[in-house]
Scaffold this motif. Structure first.
Motif, PDB file in Angstrom:
ATOM      1  N   GLY B  22       0.824  -1.212   0.000  1.00  0.00           N
ATOM      2  CA  GLY B  22       0.000   0.000   0.000  1.00  0.00           C
ATOM      3  C   GLY B  22       0.851   1.252   0.000  1.00  0.00           C
ATOM      4  N   PRO B  23       0.197   2.396  -0.323  1.00  0.00           N
ATOM      5  CA  PRO B  23       0.940   3.656  -0.450  1.00  0.00           C
ATOM      6  C   PRO B  23       1.588   4.080   0.866  1.00  0.00           C
ATOM      7  CG  PRO B  23      -1.401   3.950  -1.027  1.00  0.00           C
ATOM      8  CD  PRO B  23      -1.245   2.560  -0.534  1.00  0.00           C
ATOM      9  N   ALA B  24       2.790   4.671   0.755  1.00  0.00           N
ATOM     10  CA  ALA B  24       3.567   5.020   1.944  1.00  0.00           C
ATOM     11  C   ALA B  24       2.851   6.034   2.833  1.00  0.00           C
ATOM     12  CB  ALA B  24       4.937   5.545   1.532  1.00  0.00           C
ATOM     13  N   ASP B  25       2.189   7.027   2.226  1.00  0.00           N
ATOM     14  CA  ASP B  25       1.580   8.066   3.080  1.00  0.00           C
ATOM     15  C   ASP B  25       0.408   7.529   3.900  1.00  0.00           C
ATOM     16  OD1 ASP B  25       0.526   7.743   0.592  1.00  0.00           O
ATOM     17  OD2 ASP B  25      -0.132   9.825   0.346  1.00  0.00           O
ATOM     18  N   VAL B  26      -0.328   6.577   3.312  1.00  0.00           N
ATOM     19  CA  VAL B  26      -1.431   5.959   4.055  1.00  0.00           C
ATOM     20  C   VAL B  26      -0.869   5.177   5.244  1.00  0.00           C
ATOM     21  CG1 VAL B  26      -3.321   4.280   3.949  1.00  0.00           C
ATOM     22  CG2 VAL B  26      -2.871   5.787   1.997  1.00  0.00           C
ATOM     23  N   ARG B  27       0.188   4.417   4.978  1.00  0.00           N
ATOM     24  CA  ARG B  27       0.789   3.609   6.045  1.00  0.00           C
ATOM     25  C   ARG B  27       1.415   4.504   7.111  1.00  0.00           C
ATOM     26  NH1 ARG B  27       5.069   0.325   4.319  1.00  0.00           N
ATOM     27  NH2 ARG B  27       5.335   1.510   2.418  1.00  0.00           N
ATOM     28  N   ARG B  28       2.018   5.616   6.655  1.00  0.00           N
ATOM     29  CA  ARG B  28       2.664   6.538   7.595  1.00  0.00           C
ATOM     30  C   ARG B  28       1.633   7.092   8.585  1.00  0.00           C
ATOM     31  NH1 ARG B  28       5.185   9.648   3.946  1.00  0.00           N
ATOM     32  NH2 ARG B  28       6.915   8.172   3.786  1.00  0.00           N
ATOM     33  N   ALA B  29       0.484   7.499   8.051  1.00  0.00           N
ATOM     34  CA  ALA B  29      -0.570   8.064   8.906  1.00  0.00           C
ATOM     35  C   ALA B  29      -1.061   7.026   9.907  1.00  0.00           C
ATOM     36  CB  ALA B  29      -1.714   8.565   8.048  1.00  0.00           C
ATOM     37  N   ARG B  30      -1.078   5.762   9.474  1.00  0.00           N
ATOM     38  CA  ARG B  30      -1.596   4.709  10.341  1.00  0.00           C
ATOM     39  C   ARG B  30      -0.608   4.355  11.452  1.00  0.00           C
ATOM     40  NH1 ARG B  30      -2.661  -0.055   6.908  1.00  0.00           N
ATOM     41  NH2 ARG B  30      -3.784   1.411   5.591  1.00  0.00           N
ATOM     42  N   ILE B  31       0.679   4.367  11.114  1.00  0.00           N
ATOM     43  CA  ILE B  31       1.662   3.902  12.101  1.00  0.00           C
ATOM     44  C   ILE B  31       2.116   5.008  13.067  1.00  0.00           C
ATOM     45  CG2 ILE B  31       3.807   4.200  10.775  1.00  0.00           C
ATOM     46  CD1 ILE B  31       4.226   1.113  11.816  1.00  0.00           C
ATOM     47  N   PHE B  32       1.939   6.260  12.636  1.00  0.00           N
ATOM     48  CA  PHE B  32       2.228   7.383  13.549  1.00  0.00           C
ATOM     49  C   PHE B  32       0.930   8.128  13.846  1.00  0.00           C
ATOM     50  CE2 PHE B  32       6.430   7.369  11.131  1.00  0.00           C
ATOM     51  CZ  PHE B  32       7.117   6.710  12.125  1.00  0.00           C
ATOM     52  N   PRO B  33       0.105   7.638  14.759  1.00  0.00           N
ATOM     53  CA  PRO B  33      -1.185   8.282  14.998  1.00  0.00           C
ATOM     54  C   PRO B  33      -1.002   9.700  15.557  1.00  0.00           C
ATOM     55  CG  PRO B  33      -0.784   6.536  16.615  1.00  0.00           C
ATOM     56  CD  PRO B  33       0.335   6.491  15.633  1.00  0.00           C
ATOM     57  N   GLU B  34      -1.867  10.605  15.088  1.00  0.00           N
ATOM     58  CA  GLU B  34      -1.770  12.010  15.491  1.00  0.00           C
ATOM     59  C   GLU B  34      -2.246  12.232  16.922  1.00  0.00           C
ATOM     60  OE1 GLU B  34      -0.822  15.046  14.048  1.00  0.00           O
ATOM     61  OE2 GLU B  34       0.278  13.750  12.664  1.00  0.00           O
ATOM     62  N   THR B  35      -3.382  11.630  17.230  1.00  0.00           N
ATOM     63  CA  THR B  35      -3.978  11.905  18.541  1.00  0.00           C
ATOM     64  C   THR B  35      -3.565  10.824  19.538  1.00  0.00           C
ATOM     65  OG1 THR B  35      -5.909  10.698  17.767  1.00  0.00           O
ATOM     66  CG2 THR B  35      -6.003  13.096  17.653  1.00  0.00           C
ATOM     67  N   SER B  36      -3.391  11.232  20.766  1.00  0.00           N
ATOM     68  CA  SER B  36      -3.029  10.240  21.770  1.00  0.00           C
ATOM     69  C   SER B  36      -4.283   9.499  22.223  1.00  0.00           C
ATOM     70  CB  SER B  36      -2.348  10.908  22.959  1.00  0.00           C
ATOM     71  OG  SER B  36      -3.258  11.726  23.633  1.00  0.00           O
ATOM     72  N   GLU B  37      -4.081   8.298  22.698  1.00  0.00           N
ATOM     73  CA  GLU B  37      -5.225   7.467  23.053  1.00  0.00           C
ATOM     74  C   GLU B  37      -5.894   7.948  24.328  1.00  0.00           C
ATOM     75  OE1 GLU B  37      -4.276   3.253  23.098  1.00  0.00           O
ATOM     76  OE2 GLU B  37      -2.629   3.745  21.751  1.00  0.00           O
ATOM     77  N   LYS B  38      -7.138   7.501  24.476  1.00  0.00           N
ATOM     78  CA  LYS B  38      -7.899   7.920  25.646  1.00  0.00           C
ATOM     79  C   LYS B  38      -7.237   7.413  26.939  1.00  0.00           C
ATOM     80  CE  LYS B  38     -12.526   8.936  26.883  1.00  0.00           C
ATOM     81  NZ  LYS B  38     -13.682   8.189  27.294  1.00  0.00           N
ATOM     82  N   VAL B  39      -6.664   6.218  26.859  1.00  0.00           N
ATOM     83  CA  VAL B  39      -6.005   5.638  28.036  1.00  0.00           C
ATOM     84  C   VAL B  39      -4.908   6.574  28.543  1.00  0.00           C
ATOM     85  CG1 VAL B  39      -4.878   3.565  28.924  1.00  0.00           C
ATOM     86  CG2 VAL B  39      -6.362   3.414  26.917  1.00  0.00           C
ATOM     87  N   SER B  40      -4.103   7.106  27.584  1.00  0.00           N
ATOM     88  CA  SER B  40      -3.027   8.014  27.960  1.00  0.00           C
ATOM     89  C   SER B  40      -3.591   9.279  28.592  1.00  0.00           C
ATOM     90  CB  SER B  40      -2.196   8.390  26.744  1.00  0.00           C
ATOM     91  OG  SER B  40      -1.787   7.249  26.074  1.00  0.00           O
ATOM     92  N   GLN B  41      -4.682   9.776  28.017  1.00  0.00           N
ATOM     93  CA  GLN B  41      -5.313  10.988  28.564  1.00  0.00           C
ATOM     94  C   GLN B  41      -5.723  10.768  30.013  1.00  0.00           C
ATOM     95  OE1 GLN B  41      -5.291  13.737  27.114  1.00  0.00           O
ATOM     96  NE2 GLN B  41      -5.022  13.306  24.923  1.00  0.00           N
TER      97      GLN B  41
END
Lengths: 479, 256
Positions: B22-41
């Motif tokens: 699959g395309p690199a930018d799609v994979r990049r967005a998936r593997i480096f999530p922008e928002t932190s998880e609720k658990v961390s919050q």
């Protein structure tokens, strides 16, 4: 360049190790102390028993996005003022390091323990250029003084007794003989402190890297890697290309598992994150940081779906501490920086399948390594796969069939098992024929010709005159 | 300099991953999530709203975990008591290398408040710092700091965080705070405040993750986790403390 592999001597060296009583004691000790303790540490993790499988998924996901992770890591490190070099093979990695050493006028080097630098033969290359190289991990320092190779990934001098170390230090360091580990450690501490303070360059490996933040991480209990990466003005880190995870969260889980797997610790004593050289107006730390990322055959593992899983490995050595084969033959027999079950899979893939064929045939497939692996790597599956490729021959790995007669015998056997009538007929005639050769009662004690190897250390039951199927049929059914 | 093969290297990795990745930018967005998880919050909130009693529980947990690691944790009432405790240590301990006793410390508000210079004056102990003047000769200052660090038998630092469950202090590298202070002297003393103690590594990583994008307290170019003094078991698996780094480590936890 020196060849780091001597895997051809596996059988001879194993035999030697088995008759070495002192080594047998040392191996039993390390396995008894670390093997069970590791399991306890895994189950004490807050994620519970499933943590190994969870870590496997993380590593699998990272490997499947390795191109992206490496780019992100390199961009961040470069942005932080570091230099990143991508080396296709051992030779490139070594010449890159030599070029850095030359550029900075390096005369002396201190090193943290790093198996990947053993893999590329770095020390010999530096020494050939007139650079003084000191290994600083105590175990690694001991074997460097002794002119030997590491026998365990994290405890390289585990094969040496305290008396042997005492004699070695008396001879090489000119101290009075002592067999007291504390006094010996103090002696090495004093010598190596001077080396740390004088060194122009520090070389370390990399336990793991975090792509998102752009750091490599190293762990040690001695503090030697911190010394190596703090005191000299230049820091060079060697990293196998697979040693990267995406995020800090991934890093947290994997580093805890690495500490548990390697030394049954919650966390190693010193964990350093290095993202680049420090600014000039900071009080200390290297002014140059070079990261050398190495392929050296790893992309071939990546391209083969059967062996891609091997890149999940974080080289903790937990599998060594439970392996019944490693526990008897020790690390030197493998003839590779990577010994034990991990070595039995990774060495053939790095050095060549045929060259290292004895390693994968030597393991028992008992599965203890998979149970001990913090990232749940299916080493037995890959050992079987290697055996298969070696039996059949394999073009992508330039493997030629190990034994044509054996392959013929197995193919014949396969044909018979899928043709029941022929199989029954063959068994029937074989059971009649064996009576002519083996007239005596009891099992067969020695097979003839090329089959003799099978009965060298075990007996073989005779073929029954009545096959199991017919016994089963006439068996009385319980009512 | 020899040629770098980044592009061809990455390309080979990509080829080895196969045609279906699959395309690199799609994979990049998936593997480096922008928002932190609720658990961390939730974790962050728990850290920020910790009651004094809970902090004491964490301190007790830290002391429990530190014991087996040969890490001495001593709670003190205030900076003055921390300074007195350090003075007592200085009196008690002998230098490992050489005869003279001297100290090296970070330039850090918490340590400045200890006023060790005055407290140690009657023992005639020089206290050096790793403060840098960015306007003056940098090379010369670094050289002097190095000499002072090597000559000191005790190094005094603060820390960013302390993790109770693993008995770990966390130090990002900041200006005026030498890395070698916690490494080269034979005794390392860290002074922290009780509100810096976190429960476990999961909590620590939630905090670090939250901070990673803020330039002033992001991850910086270097960070170290220290859990006790230097140790080795490389000779017959016999544990020996003080392989290369400090032989002894102390944490003073200021309650107020």
């Amino acid at each position: 360049m020196d060849d780091p592999f001597t895997t051809e001597k596996y059988t001879a060296k194993s035999r030697q190790a088995i008759s070495d009583k002192r080594l047998q004691g040392a191996l039993a000790d390390v396995q008894a102390r670390l093997g069970p303790a590791t399991q306890t540490m895994y189950s004490a993790q807050p994620e519970g028993a499933g943590i190994r499988q969870q870590a496997h998924e993380i590593r699998q996901r990272c490997i499947e996005n390795l191109d992206i992770l490496l780019e992100a890591l390199a961009d961040k490190v470069t942005g932080n003022g570091g230099q990143v070099f991508f080396a296709n093979d051992a030779e490139e990695a070594v010449s890159c390091c030599l070029a850095v050493a030359k550029k900075h006028g390096v005369k002396t080097v201190v090193k943290g323990k790093s198996m990947v630098t053993e893999e590329v033969g770095l020390n010999q290359a530096l020494e050939a250029e007139g650079v003084d190289v000191a290994e600083t991990d105590l175990g690694e320092y001991i074997i460097q003084l002794a002119g030997e190779k590491p026998s365990h990934i994290i405890a390289p001098a585990i094969h040496k007794t305290r008396e042997q170390v005492g004699q070695l230090f008396a001879e090489k360091l000119g101290i009075d003989y002592t067999a007291d580990p504390a006094a010996l450690t103090q002696a090495a501490r004093a010598v190596l402190r001077e080396k740390f303070l004088a060194a122009d360059m520090g070389i370390t490996g990399c336990n793991l890297a975090c792509a998102q933040t752009g750091h490599i991480t190293t762990v040690s209990n001695e503090g030697n890697i911190r010394m190596t990466s703090t005191l000299p003005r230049v820091h060079v880190a060697f990293m196998g290309m697979e040693r990267v995870v995406a995020t800090l969260k991934d890093h947290d889980i994997l580093f805890r598992l690495l500490s548990s797997g390697a030394a049954a610790q919650k966390l190693g004593g010193y964990v350093s994150y290095v993202g680049g050289p420090g600014p000039e107006d900071y009080p200390d730390g290297p002014v140059a940081f070079h990261l050398i990322i190495i392929d050296n055959g790893r992309s071939r593992m990546l391209a083969d779906p059967a062996f891609r899983e091997m890149l999940c490995c974080i080289r903790c050595s937990a599998c060594l501490n439970v392996c019944p084969v490693y526990g008897k033959i020790g690390g030197h027999a493998y003839g590779s920086p990577y010994s034990g079950p991990v070595g039995a899979v990774v060495t053939p893939l790095l050095a060549g399948l045929n060259r290292a064929q004895d390693l994968c045939f030597g393991e028992t497939l008992c599965g203890a390594c998979k149970q001990a692996c913090p990232v749940d790597i299916d080493l037995p599956r890959m050992l079987r796969e290697l055996r298969f490729r070696l039996a059949e021959g394999d073009e992508t790995w330039s493997a030629t069939p190990v034994s044509k007669p054996e392959k013929f015998a197995m193919d014949t056997f396969a044909w018979f098992t899928s043709h029941p009538a022929a199989y029954r007929a063959a068994l029937f005639s074989a059971s009649r024929m064996q009576a002519l050769v083996y007239a005596k009662e009891g099992p067969i004690r020695q097979l003839p010709g090329p089959l003799a190897g099978w009965t060298r250390s075990r007996t073989l039951r005779k073929i029954s005159s009545r096959p199991f199927r017919s016994q089963w049929k006439s068996r009385k059914q319980p009512s | 300099m020899i040629q770098n093969h980044r592009a061809s290297f990455i390309n080979r990795v990509r080829q080895s991953l196969g045609p279906d990745i699959g395309p690199a930018d799609v994979r990049r967005a998936r593997i480096f999530p922008e928002t932190s998880e609720k658990v961390s919050q939730n974790l962050l909130q728990a850290v920020q709203s910790r009651a004094p009693k809970e902090r004491e529980t964490l301190l007790a947990m830290l002391m429990d975990q530190a014991g087996p690691l040969h890490l001495h944790v001593t709670p003190v009432a205030d900076p003055a008591e921390a300074a007195q405790q350090i003075a007592a240590l200085v009196r008690q301990k002998n230098p490992e290398w050489g005869e003279k006793k001297s100290l090296i410390r970070w330039s850090h508000p918490l340590l400045d408040a200890l006023d060790l210079e005055s407290v140690l004056a009657d023992q005639h102990i020089p206290v050096h710092t790793t403060a840098m003047d960015s306007q003056a000769d940098l090379q010369g200052q670094r050289q002097l700091i190095r000499e002072n660090t090597v000559a000191s038998f005790m190094g005094i630092t603060a820390a960013d965080y302390c993790v109770a469950d693993t008995a770990t202090i966390v130090m990002k590298t900041h200006p005026h705070q030498g890395r070698a202070v916690s490494l080269v002297p034979s005794v390392h003393v860290a002074v922290i405040t009780i509100d810096q103690i976190l429960t476990n590594l999961t909590e620590l990583y939630a905090v670090l993750d939250d901070e990673k994008n803020t330039p002033e307290n992001g991850l910086t170019h270097h960070m170290v986790f220290i859990s006790g003094p230097s140790k080795t078991a490389d000779i017959e698996l016999t544990m020996v403390h003080g392989a290369h780094g400090p032989k002894e480590m102390h944490i003073f936890v200021i309650r107020a």
